[in-house]
Motif scaffolding. Sequence first.
Motif, PDB file in Angstrom:
ATOM      1  N   TYR A 110       4.724 -15.898   4.168  1.00 13.33           N
ATOM      2  CA  TYR A 110       3.629 -16.388   3.320  1.00 13.33           C
ATOM      3  C   TYR A 110       4.172 -16.874   1.958  1.00 13.33           C
ATOM      4  CZ  TYR A 110      -0.315 -15.984   0.097  1.00 13.33           C
ATOM      5  OH  TYR A 110      -1.245 -16.218  -0.884  1.00 13.33           O
ATOM      6  N   GLN A 111       4.958 -15.987   1.293  1.00  8.70           N
ATOM      7  CA  GLN A 111       5.521 -16.336  -0.020  1.00  8.70           C
ATOM      8  C   GLN A 111       6.473 -17.541   0.106  1.00  8.70           C
ATOM      9  OE1 GLN A 111       4.989 -13.312   1.000  1.00  8.70           O
ATOM     10  NE2 GLN A 111       4.176 -12.069  -0.652  1.00  8.70           N
ATOM     11  N   ILE A 114       4.398 -20.769   0.440  1.00 10.07           N
ATOM     12  CA  ILE A 114       3.736 -21.156  -0.816  1.00 10.07           C
ATOM     13  C   ILE A 114       4.768 -21.665  -1.822  1.00 10.07           C
ATOM     14  CG2 ILE A 114       2.536 -20.240  -2.850  1.00 10.07           C
ATOM     15  CD1 ILE A 114       0.824 -18.653  -1.041  1.00 10.07           C
ATOM     16  N   HIS A 155       9.760 -13.248   3.508  1.00 14.69           N
ATOM     17  CA  HIS A 155       8.304 -13.171   3.684  1.00 14.69           C
ATOM     18  C   HIS A 155       7.760 -14.570   3.911  1.00 14.69           C
ATOM     19  CE1 HIS A 155       8.134  -8.934   2.432  1.00 14.69           C
ATOM     20  NE2 HIS A 155       9.134  -9.275   1.652  1.00 14.69           N
TER      21      HIS A 155
END
Lengths: 169, 286
Positions: B34-35, B38, B32
Amino acid sequence: MIEVGRFIVVGLFLALIQTLIFKEVNIAWWIKPMPYVYLFLILPLSSNRFGVLIGAFFFGLTIDAFGGSLGMHTAACVTTVFVKNYIDLYFLDENSMQLQGMRYMQIDYKGWQWYSIYTFGILFIHHLVYFIFDYFSWTSLFTILFVSIFSALASLLSIQIFRLLMGHK
Amino acid sequence: MLVIFRWIRNQAYPLLYILLLLSAVTQIFRYHFYQHSIYFGHALGVHRNIDKWRTGITSYFKLRTTNEQLVRENGLLRNQLNWNLTSNSPNGALSYKDTFTKTLIKYKYIPARVIRNSVNEQNNFIVLDRGYKDGIKKHMSVICPMGIVGVVVESAAHYSLVMSVLNSKFEITPYFYNLKISQGVISWNGEDPNYLDLEEVNRFVKLKNGMKLYTSNYSLLFPAGIPIGTIEKSESNLKSNFYSIKVKLATDFSQLDVVTVVKNIHQNELDVLNKFIPSEEGGAHD
Protein backbone atom coordinates in the motif's frame (compact mmCIF):
# COMPACT_ATOMS: atom_id res chain seq x y z
CA MET A 1 28.24 -3.57 30.20
CA ILE A 2 26.04 -5.61 32.54
CA GLU A 3 23.52 -2.78 32.46
CA VAL A 4 23.51 -2.80 28.65
CA GLY A 5 22.87 -6.55 28.77
CA ARG A 6 20.01 -5.96 31.23
CA PHE A 7 18.40 -3.45 28.87
CA ILE A 8 18.78 -5.86 25.95
CA VAL A 9 17.00 -8.57 27.95
CA VAL A 10 14.21 -6.16 28.98
CA GLY A 11 13.97 -5.02 25.36
CA LEU A 12 13.62 -8.57 24.07
CA PHE A 13 11.03 -9.32 26.73
CA LEU A 14 9.00 -6.21 25.78
CA ALA A 15 9.34 -7.05 22.09
CA LEU A 16 7.99 -10.53 22.73
CA ILE A 17 5.09 -9.17 24.82
CA GLN A 18 4.31 -6.69 22.07
CA THR A 19 4.33 -9.23 19.24
CA LEU A 20 2.76 -12.14 21.11
CA ILE A 21 0.18 -10.35 23.24
CA PHE A 22 -0.44 -6.72 22.37
CA LYS A 23 -0.38 -7.25 18.62
CA GLU A 24 -3.23 -9.73 19.02
CA VAL A 25 -5.20 -7.66 21.54
CA ASN A 26 -8.22 -6.13 19.87
CA ILE A 27 -9.75 -3.56 22.23
CA ALA A 28 -11.24 -1.67 19.33
CA TRP A 29 -10.15 -1.81 15.71
CA TRP A 30 -8.50 1.57 16.02
CA ILE A 31 -6.76 1.19 19.40
CA LYS A 32 -3.33 -0.39 19.21
CA PRO A 33 -1.44 -0.19 22.50
CA MET A 34 2.33 -0.37 22.20
CA PRO A 35 3.71 -0.44 25.75
CA TYR A 36 7.21 -1.50 24.63
CA VAL A 37 8.02 2.24 24.47
CA TYR A 38 8.49 1.82 28.23
CA LEU A 39 12.05 0.69 27.45
CA PHE A 40 12.91 4.24 26.29
CA LEU A 41 11.31 5.74 29.39
CA ILE A 42 13.53 3.79 31.79
CA LEU A 43 16.77 4.53 29.95
CA PRO A 44 19.15 6.58 32.15
CA LEU A 45 19.47 10.21 31.10
CA SER A 46 23.25 9.87 31.13
CA SER A 47 23.19 7.16 28.42
CA ASN A 48 25.20 7.75 25.25
CA ARG A 49 22.67 9.33 22.87
CA PHE A 50 24.30 7.82 19.76
CA GLY A 51 24.23 4.38 21.33
CA VAL A 52 20.60 4.81 22.34
CA LEU A 53 19.66 5.92 18.81
CA ILE A 54 21.35 2.91 17.20
CA GLY A 55 19.91 0.64 19.91
CA ALA A 56 16.41 1.99 19.24
CA PHE A 57 16.89 1.25 15.56
CA PHE A 58 17.72 -2.41 16.21
CA PHE A 59 15.02 -2.68 18.88
CA GLY A 60 12.40 -1.43 16.37
CA LEU A 61 13.85 -3.73 13.73
CA THR A 62 13.41 -6.71 16.10
CA ILE A 63 9.75 -5.89 16.75
CA ASP A 64 9.20 -5.38 13.02
CA ALA A 65 10.86 -8.71 12.26
CA PHE A 66 8.67 -10.52 14.80
CA GLY A 67 5.49 -8.68 13.87
CA GLY A 68 5.90 -8.54 10.07
CA SER A 69 5.60 -4.75 9.95
CA LEU A 70 9.03 -4.00 8.50
CA GLY A 71 10.13 -0.42 8.98
CA MET A 72 7.17 1.02 10.86
CA HIS A 73 8.20 0.32 14.45
CA THR A 74 11.80 1.12 13.49
CA ALA A 75 10.86 4.58 12.20
CA ALA A 76 8.68 5.22 15.27
CA CYS A 77 11.38 4.06 17.75
CA VAL A 78 14.17 6.08 16.12
CA THR A 79 12.02 9.24 16.02
CA THR A 80 10.87 8.77 19.63
CA VAL A 81 14.42 8.45 20.92
CA PHE A 82 15.58 11.41 18.83
CA VAL A 83 12.79 13.70 20.08
CA LYS A 84 13.05 12.38 23.65
CA ASN A 85 16.70 13.42 23.72
CA TYR A 86 15.69 17.07 23.15
CA ILE A 87 12.70 16.87 25.54
CA ASP A 88 15.01 15.60 28.29
CA LEU A 89 17.55 18.28 27.46
CA TYR A 90 15.08 21.17 27.70
CA PHE A 91 12.55 19.98 30.31
CA LEU A 92 14.51 17.79 32.76
CA ASP A 93 17.30 18.86 35.08
CA GLU A 94 19.72 15.97 35.11
CA ASN A 95 21.74 17.25 38.10
CA SER A 96 18.64 17.75 40.21
CA MET A 97 17.44 14.25 39.33
CA GLN A 98 20.82 12.75 40.25
CA LEU A 99 20.68 14.50 43.61
CA GLN A 100 17.29 12.90 44.18
CA GLY A 101 18.75 9.53 43.21
CA MET A 102 16.81 9.25 39.92
CA ARG A 103 18.35 8.08 36.66
CA TYR A 104 15.24 8.61 34.55
CA MET A 105 11.91 10.42 34.81
CA GLN A 106 9.86 9.13 37.72
CA ILE A 107 6.63 10.17 39.47
CA ASP A 108 8.63 11.45 42.46
CA TYR A 109 10.47 14.02 40.37
CA LYS A 110 7.65 16.55 39.88
CA GLY A 111 4.51 14.63 40.72
CA TRP A 112 2.18 12.33 38.79
CA GLN A 113 0.79 15.12 36.58
CA TRP A 114 4.22 15.95 35.20
CA TYR A 115 5.05 12.28 34.85
CA SER A 116 1.80 11.54 33.00
CA ILE A 117 2.26 14.45 30.58
CA TYR A 118 5.88 13.46 29.93
CA THR A 119 5.07 9.78 29.39
CA PHE A 120 1.98 10.52 27.31
CA GLY A 121 4.00 12.99 25.19
CA ILE A 122 6.66 10.41 24.41
CA LEU A 123 4.06 7.73 23.71
CA PHE A 124 2.05 10.08 21.51
CA ILE A 125 5.10 10.95 19.39
CA HIS A 126 5.87 7.27 18.92
CA HIS A 127 2.28 6.34 18.03
CA LEU A 128 1.86 9.33 15.75
CA VAL A 129 4.89 8.36 13.66
CA TYR A 130 3.75 4.75 13.59
CA PHE A 131 0.22 5.61 12.42
CA ILE A 132 1.41 8.20 9.91
CA PHE A 133 3.28 5.42 8.11
CA ASP A 134 0.51 2.92 8.73
CA TYR A 135 -2.31 5.05 7.24
CA PHE A 136 -0.01 7.02 4.91
CA SER A 137 -2.74 9.33 3.60
CA TRP A 138 -3.36 13.06 4.03
CA THR A 139 -7.09 12.48 4.02
CA SER A 140 -6.75 10.33 7.17
CA LEU A 141 -5.02 13.09 9.13
CA PHE A 142 -7.73 13.39 11.77
CA THR A 143 -8.09 9.63 12.05
CA ILE A 144 -4.32 9.38 12.59
CA LEU A 145 -4.47 11.99 15.38
CA PHE A 146 -7.49 10.36 16.98
CA VAL A 147 -6.05 6.84 16.85
CA SER A 148 -2.65 8.08 18.09
CA ILE A 149 -4.16 9.81 21.11
CA PHE A 150 -6.31 6.85 22.16
CA SER A 151 -3.60 4.28 21.48
CA ALA A 152 -1.12 6.37 23.50
CA LEU A 153 -3.64 6.46 26.38
CA ALA A 154 -4.06 2.66 26.13
CA SER A 155 -0.28 2.23 26.11
CA LEU A 156 0.04 4.53 29.15
CA LEU A 157 -2.52 2.43 30.99
CA SER A 158 -0.72 -0.81 30.00
CA ILE A 159 2.59 0.62 31.22
CA GLN A 160 1.08 1.56 34.59
CA ILE A 161 -0.41 -1.93 34.97
CA PHE A 162 2.98 -3.41 34.05
CA ARG A 163 4.71 -1.16 36.60
CA LEU A 164 2.26 -2.15 39.32
CA LEU A 165 2.81 -5.82 38.48
CA MET A 166 6.56 -5.27 38.71
CA GLY A 167 6.13 -3.72 42.17
CA HIS A 168 6.68 -0.05 41.21
CA LYS A 169 4.48 2.71 42.52
CA MET B 1 36.50 21.36 3.36
CA LEU B 2 37.38 21.75 7.03
CA VAL B 3 34.18 23.71 7.55
CA ILE B 4 32.16 20.87 6.04
CA PHE B 5 33.82 18.30 8.33
CA ARG B 6 33.24 20.51 11.34
CA TRP B 7 29.60 20.95 10.39
CA ILE B 8 29.17 17.16 9.96
CA ARG B 9 30.80 16.58 13.38
CA ASN B 10 28.48 19.12 15.02
CA GLN B 11 25.39 17.75 13.32
CA ALA B 12 26.31 14.07 13.72
CA TYR B 13 23.32 13.25 15.92
CA PRO B 14 20.58 14.64 13.63
CA LEU B 15 22.43 13.19 10.62
CA LEU B 16 22.54 9.75 12.24
CA TYR B 17 18.83 10.05 13.00
CA ILE B 18 18.04 10.98 9.38
CA LEU B 19 20.13 8.06 8.15
CA LEU B 20 18.38 5.55 10.41
CA LEU B 21 14.95 7.01 9.64
CA LEU B 22 15.63 6.82 5.89
CA SER B 23 16.66 3.22 6.33
CA ALA B 24 13.37 2.47 8.14
CA VAL B 25 11.29 4.40 5.61
CA THR B 26 13.01 2.55 2.77
CA GLN B 27 11.95 -0.72 4.36
CA ILE B 28 8.37 0.54 4.66
CA PHE B 29 8.17 1.52 1.01
CA ARG B 30 9.89 -1.67 -0.06
CA TYR B 31 7.93 -4.24 1.87
CA HIS B 32 4.46 -2.71 2.26
CA PHE B 33 2.45 -2.79 -0.94
CA TYR B 34 0.00 0.00 0.00
CA GLN B 35 2.72 2.49 1.07
CA HIS B 36 4.84 1.46 -1.91
CA SER B 37 2.06 2.17 -4.41
CA ILE B 38 1.13 5.52 -2.84
CA TYR B 39 4.72 6.72 -2.57
CA PHE B 40 5.67 5.74 -6.10
CA GLY B 41 2.40 7.15 -7.41
CA HIS B 42 3.25 10.54 -5.88
CA ALA B 43 6.90 10.28 -6.87
CA LEU B 44 5.91 9.60 -10.46
CA GLY B 45 3.54 12.56 -10.41
CA VAL B 46 6.24 14.88 -9.08
CA HIS B 47 8.74 13.47 -11.57
CA ARG B 48 6.28 14.04 -14.40
CA ASN B 49 5.73 17.66 -13.33
CA ILE B 50 9.47 18.34 -13.08
CA ASP B 51 9.94 16.72 -16.47
CA LYS B 52 7.19 18.86 -17.97
CA TRP B 53 8.69 22.01 -16.48
CA ARG B 54 12.19 21.11 -17.73
CA THR B 55 10.91 20.24 -21.20
CA GLY B 56 9.10 23.59 -21.33
CA ILE B 57 12.31 25.48 -20.63
CA THR B 58 14.52 23.46 -22.98
CA SER B 59 11.98 23.61 -25.80
CA TYR B 60 11.82 27.40 -25.40
CA PHE B 61 15.56 27.61 -26.01
CA LYS B 62 15.28 25.23 -28.96
CA LEU B 63 12.50 27.19 -30.66
CA ARG B 64 14.76 28.57 -33.38
CA THR B 65 16.16 25.15 -34.30
CA THR B 66 12.68 23.63 -34.15
CA ASN B 67 11.38 26.34 -36.45
CA GLU B 68 14.08 25.63 -39.00
CA GLN B 69 13.40 21.90 -38.80
CA LEU B 70 9.70 22.51 -39.34
CA VAL B 71 10.39 24.63 -42.39
CA ARG B 72 12.54 21.85 -43.85
CA GLU B 73 9.90 19.27 -43.03
CA ASN B 74 7.19 21.46 -44.58
CA GLY B 75 9.23 21.62 -47.75
CA LEU B 76 9.52 17.84 -47.85
CA LEU B 77 5.81 17.37 -47.21
CA ARG B 78 4.82 19.91 -49.82
CA ASN B 79 6.95 18.00 -52.33
CA GLN B 80 4.82 14.94 -51.60
CA LEU B 81 1.42 16.60 -51.94
CA ASN B 82 -0.78 15.54 -54.82
CA TRP B 83 -1.15 19.03 -56.24
CA ASN B 84 2.60 19.14 -56.56
CA LEU B 85 2.51 16.37 -59.12
CA THR B 86 1.79 16.70 -62.83
CA SER B 87 -0.83 14.28 -63.99
CA ASN B 88 0.38 13.99 -67.57
CA SER B 89 2.27 10.81 -67.01
CA PRO B 90 3.40 9.37 -70.32
CA ASN B 91 2.30 5.92 -69.25
CA GLY B 92 -1.19 6.92 -68.18
CA ALA B 93 -2.04 5.59 -64.76
CA LEU B 94 0.29 6.49 -61.89
CA SER B 95 1.79 3.73 -59.82
CA TYR B 96 2.97 4.40 -56.28
CA LYS B 97 6.54 3.97 -57.46
CA ASP B 98 6.09 6.61 -60.15
CA THR B 99 4.48 9.12 -57.83
CA PHE B 100 7.68 10.46 -56.38
CA THR B 101 9.89 10.27 -59.41
CA LYS B 102 11.51 13.46 -60.61
CA THR B 103 9.47 13.69 -63.78
CA LEU B 104 6.22 13.94 -61.82
CA ILE B 105 7.23 16.46 -59.19
CA LYS B 106 6.20 19.98 -60.22
CA TYR B 107 7.56 22.15 -57.44
CA LYS B 108 10.59 22.21 -55.22
CA TYR B 109 10.81 24.25 -52.06
CA ILE B 110 13.83 26.21 -50.87
CA PRO B 111 13.74 27.60 -47.33
CA ALA B 112 15.11 31.12 -46.82
CA ARG B 113 15.26 33.74 -44.15
CA VAL B 114 14.05 37.33 -44.55
CA ILE B 115 16.90 39.71 -43.83
CA ARG B 116 15.22 42.90 -44.97
CA ASN B 117 11.58 43.80 -45.19
CA SER B 118 9.47 46.92 -45.51
CA VAL B 119 5.75 47.64 -45.32
CA ASN B 120 5.69 51.43 -45.33
CA GLU B 121 6.65 52.15 -48.93
CA GLN B 122 4.39 52.33 -51.93
CA ASN B 123 6.42 49.54 -53.51
CA ASN B 124 7.77 47.21 -50.88
CA PHE B 125 10.53 44.70 -51.42
CA ILE B 126 11.97 41.87 -49.35
CA VAL B 127 15.56 40.64 -49.31
CA LEU B 128 16.24 36.92 -48.71
CA ASP B 129 19.50 35.33 -47.57
CA ARG B 130 19.52 32.86 -50.49
CA GLY B 131 20.55 33.55 -54.08
CA TYR B 132 21.12 31.80 -57.39
CA LYS B 133 23.79 29.60 -55.81
CA ASP B 134 20.96 28.08 -53.80
CA GLY B 135 18.84 27.64 -56.90
CA ILE B 136 16.77 30.81 -56.62
CA LYS B 137 15.88 32.48 -59.91
CA LYS B 138 13.70 35.29 -61.17
CA HIS B 139 9.91 34.69 -61.22
CA MET B 140 9.94 32.16 -58.45
CA SER B 141 7.12 32.63 -55.98
CA VAL B 142 7.70 33.11 -52.24
CA ILE B 143 5.33 31.80 -49.60
CA CYS B 144 5.29 31.41 -45.82
CA PRO B 145 3.20 29.31 -43.44
CA MET B 146 0.65 32.16 -43.22
CA GLY B 147 0.19 32.61 -46.98
CA ILE B 148 1.67 34.26 -50.06
CA VAL B 149 4.64 36.65 -49.72
CA GLY B 150 5.73 37.75 -53.19
CA VAL B 151 7.73 36.96 -56.30
CA VAL B 152 11.50 36.92 -56.82
CA VAL B 153 12.47 39.76 -59.16
CA GLU B 154 16.27 39.59 -58.95
CA SER B 155 18.75 37.10 -57.55
CA ALA B 156 22.42 37.63 -56.70
CA ALA B 157 24.82 34.84 -55.75
CA HIS B 158 23.80 34.70 -52.10
CA TYR B 159 20.82 37.04 -51.85
CA SER B 160 17.64 37.64 -53.74
CA LEU B 161 15.16 40.48 -54.07
CA VAL B 162 11.47 39.73 -53.74
CA MET B 163 8.64 41.93 -54.86
CA SER B 164 6.28 41.86 -51.90
CA VAL B 165 2.51 41.42 -52.18
CA LEU B 166 2.54 44.92 -50.67
CA ASN B 167 3.73 46.36 -53.96
CA SER B 168 1.50 48.35 -56.28
CA LYS B 169 2.79 46.35 -59.25
CA PHE B 170 1.91 42.99 -57.77
CA GLU B 171 -1.30 41.39 -59.02
CA ILE B 172 -2.79 37.95 -58.56
CA THR B 173 -6.03 36.17 -59.43
CA PRO B 174 -7.68 34.52 -56.40
CA TYR B 175 -9.54 31.24 -56.12
CA PHE B 176 -12.82 31.44 -54.19
CA TYR B 177 -12.80 28.22 -52.26
CA ASN B 178 -16.52 28.33 -51.36
CA LEU B 179 -17.61 29.12 -54.90
CA LYS B 180 -14.99 26.99 -56.68
CA ILE B 181 -14.19 29.78 -59.13
CA SER B 182 -11.16 31.91 -59.99
CA GLN B 183 -12.02 35.49 -60.77
CA GLY B 184 -10.82 39.06 -60.36
CA VAL B 185 -7.48 40.67 -59.63
CA ILE B 186 -5.98 41.33 -56.22
CA SER B 187 -3.59 44.24 -55.74
CA TRP B 188 -2.39 46.57 -53.03
CA ASN B 189 -3.42 50.23 -53.02
CA GLY B 190 -0.43 51.37 -50.95
CA GLU B 191 -2.40 52.27 -47.82
CA ASP B 192 -3.00 49.66 -45.12
CA PRO B 193 -0.47 46.78 -45.17
CA ASN B 194 -3.14 44.43 -43.77
CA TYR B 195 -5.63 44.89 -46.60
CA LEU B 196 -5.66 44.28 -50.35
CA ASP B 197 -8.15 45.34 -53.01
CA LEU B 198 -9.98 42.79 -55.10
CA GLU B 199 -11.50 44.06 -58.30
CA GLU B 200 -13.05 42.78 -61.51
CA VAL B 201 -15.29 40.30 -59.72
CA ASN B 202 -18.66 40.11 -61.42
CA ARG B 203 -21.38 41.56 -59.18
CA PHE B 204 -23.66 38.58 -59.88
CA VAL B 205 -21.24 36.31 -58.04
CA LYS B 206 -22.73 35.48 -54.60
CA LEU B 207 -20.06 36.81 -52.25
CA LYS B 208 -20.11 36.67 -48.49
CA ASN B 209 -17.87 38.33 -45.97
CA GLY B 210 -15.41 35.89 -44.44
CA MET B 211 -14.93 33.88 -47.65
CA LYS B 212 -11.40 32.58 -47.96
CA LEU B 213 -9.27 33.26 -51.01
CA TYR B 214 -6.43 31.04 -52.20
CA THR B 215 -4.01 31.03 -55.09
CA SER B 216 -5.62 29.61 -58.18
CA ASN B 217 -4.42 26.61 -60.12
CA TYR B 218 -4.32 28.93 -63.15
CA SER B 219 -1.41 30.71 -61.58
CA LEU B 220 1.85 30.43 -63.45
CA LEU B 221 3.95 31.50 -60.47
CA PHE B 222 2.29 30.23 -57.28
CA PRO B 223 1.27 26.68 -56.48
CA ALA B 224 -2.50 26.31 -56.05
CA GLY B 225 -4.09 26.45 -52.62
CA ILE B 226 -1.82 28.96 -50.84
CA PRO B 227 -3.88 31.32 -48.63
CA ILE B 228 -4.17 34.93 -49.84
CA GLY B 229 -6.70 36.32 -47.41
CA THR B 230 -10.33 36.65 -46.34
CA ILE B 231 -13.06 38.89 -47.75
CA GLU B 232 -13.61 41.65 -45.20
CA LYS B 233 -16.05 43.92 -47.02
CA SER B 234 -17.68 43.88 -50.44
CA GLU B 235 -19.65 46.64 -52.16
CA SER B 236 -21.43 46.80 -55.46
CA ASN B 237 -23.36 49.56 -57.18
CA LEU B 238 -25.63 49.69 -60.13
CA LYS B 239 -23.24 51.89 -62.12
CA SER B 240 -20.66 49.15 -62.27
CA ASN B 241 -20.87 45.47 -63.05
CA PHE B 242 -18.10 44.67 -60.61
CA TYR B 243 -17.68 44.43 -56.85
CA SER B 244 -15.31 46.57 -54.89
CA ILE B 245 -13.85 44.18 -52.28
CA LYS B 246 -11.53 44.61 -49.32
CA VAL B 247 -9.45 41.53 -48.56
CA LYS B 248 -7.78 40.94 -45.18
CA LEU B 249 -4.32 39.69 -45.99
CA ALA B 250 -3.49 36.22 -44.60
CA THR B 251 0.21 37.01 -44.23
CA ASP B 252 1.30 39.32 -41.46
CA PHE B 253 4.26 41.03 -43.09
CA SER B 254 5.44 42.53 -39.84
CA GLN B 255 6.18 39.01 -38.57
CA LEU B 256 7.96 37.58 -41.59
CA ASP B 257 10.98 35.50 -40.68
CA VAL B 258 11.35 32.19 -42.45
CA VAL B 259 9.86 31.88 -45.93
CA THR B 260 9.87 29.27 -48.69
CA VAL B 261 10.85 29.96 -52.27
CA VAL B 262 8.86 27.81 -54.70
CA LYS B 263 10.68 26.52 -57.69
CA ASN B 264 8.57 25.33 -60.60
CA ILE B 265 10.61 22.63 -62.30
CA HIS B 266 8.97 23.34 -65.65
CA GLN B 267 9.37 27.11 -65.36
CA ASN B 268 11.49 27.27 -68.56
CA GLU B 269 8.66 25.81 -70.61
CA LEU B 270 6.21 28.27 -69.06
CA ASP B 271 8.56 31.19 -69.80
CA VAL B 272 8.75 30.18 -73.43
CA LEU B 273 4.97 29.92 -73.63
CA ASN B 274 4.57 33.22 -71.81
CA LYS B 275 6.38 35.00 -74.60
CA PHE B 276 3.43 34.25 -76.86
CA ILE B 277 1.01 35.98 -74.49
CA PRO B 278 0.68 39.72 -75.18
CA SER B 279 1.58 41.31 -71.82
CA GLU B 280 0.90 44.74 -70.36
CA GLU B 281 3.66 46.92 -69.01
CA GLY B 282 5.82 45.86 -65.99
CA GLY B 283 4.58 44.21 -62.82
CA ALA B 284 4.29 40.64 -61.77
CA HIS B 285 1.05 39.19 -62.89
CA ASP B 286 0.42 35.49 -62.94
